[in-house]
Design a protein around this motif. Structure first.
Motif, short mmCIF file in Angstrom:
data_model
loop_
_atom_site.label_atom_id
_atom_site.label_comp_id
_atom_site.label_asym_id
_atom_site.label_seq_id
_atom_site.Cartn_x
_atom_site.Cartn_y
_atom_site.Cartn_z
N ALA A 1 30.35 78.33 74.01
CA ALA A 1 31.23 79.41 74.45
C ALA A 1 32.43 78.57 74.51
CB ALA A 1 30.97 80.25 75.97
N SER A 2 33.61 79.15 73.93
CA SER A 2 34.73 78.52 73.87
C SER A 2 35.47 78.45 75.41
CB SER A 2 35.83 79.02 72.95
OG SER A 2 36.08 80.30 73.17
N VAL A 3 36.26 77.49 75.77
CA VAL A 3 36.72 77.52 77.06
C VAL A 3 38.44 76.87 76.78
CG1 VAL A 3 34.63 76.72 78.23
CG2 VAL A 3 36.12 74.84 77.37
N VAL A 4 38.93 77.37 77.69
CA VAL A 4 40.30 77.05 77.82
C VAL A 4 40.62 75.71 78.57
CG1 VAL A 4 42.79 77.55 78.70
CG2 VAL A 4 41.30 79.37 77.74
N ALA A 5 39.74 75.59 79.66
CA ALA A 5 39.72 74.39 80.64
C ALA A 5 38.39 74.04 80.96
CB ALA A 5 40.75 74.39 81.61
N LEU A 6 37.66 72.86 80.65
CA LEU A 6 36.38 72.87 81.04
C LEU A 6 36.36 72.41 82.60
CD1 LEU A 6 33.74 71.95 79.80
CD2 LEU A 6 34.17 69.63 79.82
N PRO A 7 35.47 73.15 83.33
CA PRO A 7 35.58 72.82 84.85
C PRO A 7 35.11 71.29 85.12
CG PRO A 7 34.12 74.80 84.10
CD PRO A 7 34.33 74.16 82.93
N ALA A 8 35.79 70.91 86.09
CA ALA A 8 35.74 69.47 86.42
C ALA A 8 34.33 68.89 86.88
CB ALA A 8 36.80 69.01 87.54
N HIS A 9 33.72 69.81 87.54
CA HIS A 9 32.33 69.85 88.06
C HIS A 9 31.36 69.41 86.45
CE1 HIS A 9 31.45 74.17 87.36
NE2 HIS A 9 30.24 73.67 87.32
N GLN A 10 31.59 70.09 85.26
CA GLN A 10 30.80 69.80 84.29
C GLN A 10 30.94 68.28 83.96
OE1 GLN A 10 31.18 72.96 81.59
NE2 GLN A 10 29.91 74.23 82.86
N LEU A 11 32.28 67.80 83.89
CA LEU A 11 32.46 66.44 83.68
C LEU A 11 31.80 65.30 84.31
CD1 LEU A 11 36.23 66.57 82.44
CD2 LEU A 11 34.26 66.35 80.70
N GLU A 12 32.19 65.71 85.55
CA GLU A 12 31.42 64.87 86.69
C GLU A 12 30.08 64.59 86.61
OE1 GLU A 12 33.06 66.75 90.24
OE2 GLU A 12 35.25 65.80 89.64
N ALA A 13 29.32 65.75 86.12
CA ALA A 13 27.75 65.77 85.97
C ALA A 13 27.30 64.74 84.90
CB ALA A 13 27.41 67.10 85.81
N LEU A 14 28.34 64.38 84.06
CA LEU A 14 27.96 63.57 82.71
C LEU A 14 27.52 62.27 83.21
CD1 LEU A 14 30.34 64.32 80.17
CD2 LEU A 14 28.31 64.74 80.21
N LEU A 15 26.19 61.75 83.09
CA LEU A 15 25.90 60.10 83.49
C LEU A 15 26.75 59.28 82.48
CD1 LEU A 15 22.03 60.90 83.10
CD2 LEU A 15 23.44 60.54 85.10
N PRO A 16 26.91 58.10 83.15
CA PRO A 16 27.55 57.04 82.29
C PRO A 16 27.12 56.96 81.02
CG PRO A 16 27.02 55.95 84.29
CD PRO A 16 26.20 57.74 84.26
N GLY A 17 28.10 57.03 79.87
CA GLY A 17 27.75 57.00 78.54
C GLY A 17 27.32 58.56 78.02
N GLY A 18 27.60 59.46 79.03
CA GLY A 18 27.27 60.82 78.68
C GLY A 18 28.45 61.67 77.74
N ARG A 19 28.09 62.60 77.21
CA ARG A 19 29.08 63.19 76.34
C ARG A 19 28.98 64.79 76.50
NH1 ARG A 19 24.84 61.19 75.21
NH2 ARG A 19 23.83 61.91 73.24
#
Length: 139
Positions: free
Chosen positions: A93-111
């Protein structure tokens, strides 16, 4: 981003490069078609947590995905929920701004790969990778 664009999804999934054993968060699972592909790419020992906001689509996804192991479907708004740690996020689903908690959930090296809605007329596929220094984005 609709499910009728298989070449676009193939390019995005290819750019995200799912690996065996990874944990994937799929936002906007629809009826589960691309969720299944992601699950097959993270075999063996991988897992896909799919989110679908529409109850009817989520119910159909659960039914469609029942024969597959390592997939769970949640009927809720993924932008409003805490995220479990994952090595890959795939946002349909397209987003205007990705919620910060979704970025923070990425493991190191995650994408995480998503169709960023830059403005009302333009969508831009974006790949964000968590690095030791923070995050890198590639469009």
């Amino acid at each position: 981003m609709n499910n009728g664009e298989p070449f676009l999804h193939a390019a995005l999934i290819g750019a995200a490069a799912p690996n065996p054993g990874e944990k994937v968060i799929h936002v906007g699972a629809g009826t589960g078609y691309y969720t299944t592909l992601l699950a097959m790419l993270v075999l063996p020992n991988g897992h896909v947590q799919a989110f679908e906001i529409d109850r009817g689509l989520a119910d159909r996804a659960r039914e469609n995905l029942e024969p597959f192991e390592g997939i769970a479907v949640t009927n809720d708004d993924a932008t409003a929920l805490p995220m479990q740690s994952a090595s890959l996020g795939y946002v349909s689903a397209s987003v205007v701004a990705l919620p910060a908690h979704q970025l923070e959930a990425l493991l190191p090296g995650g994408r995480i790969i998503l169709p960023w809605q830059a403005n009302k007329r333009t969508g831009l596929p974006s790949l964000i990778t968590r690095t030791p220094a923070g995050y890198e984005a590639r469009h």
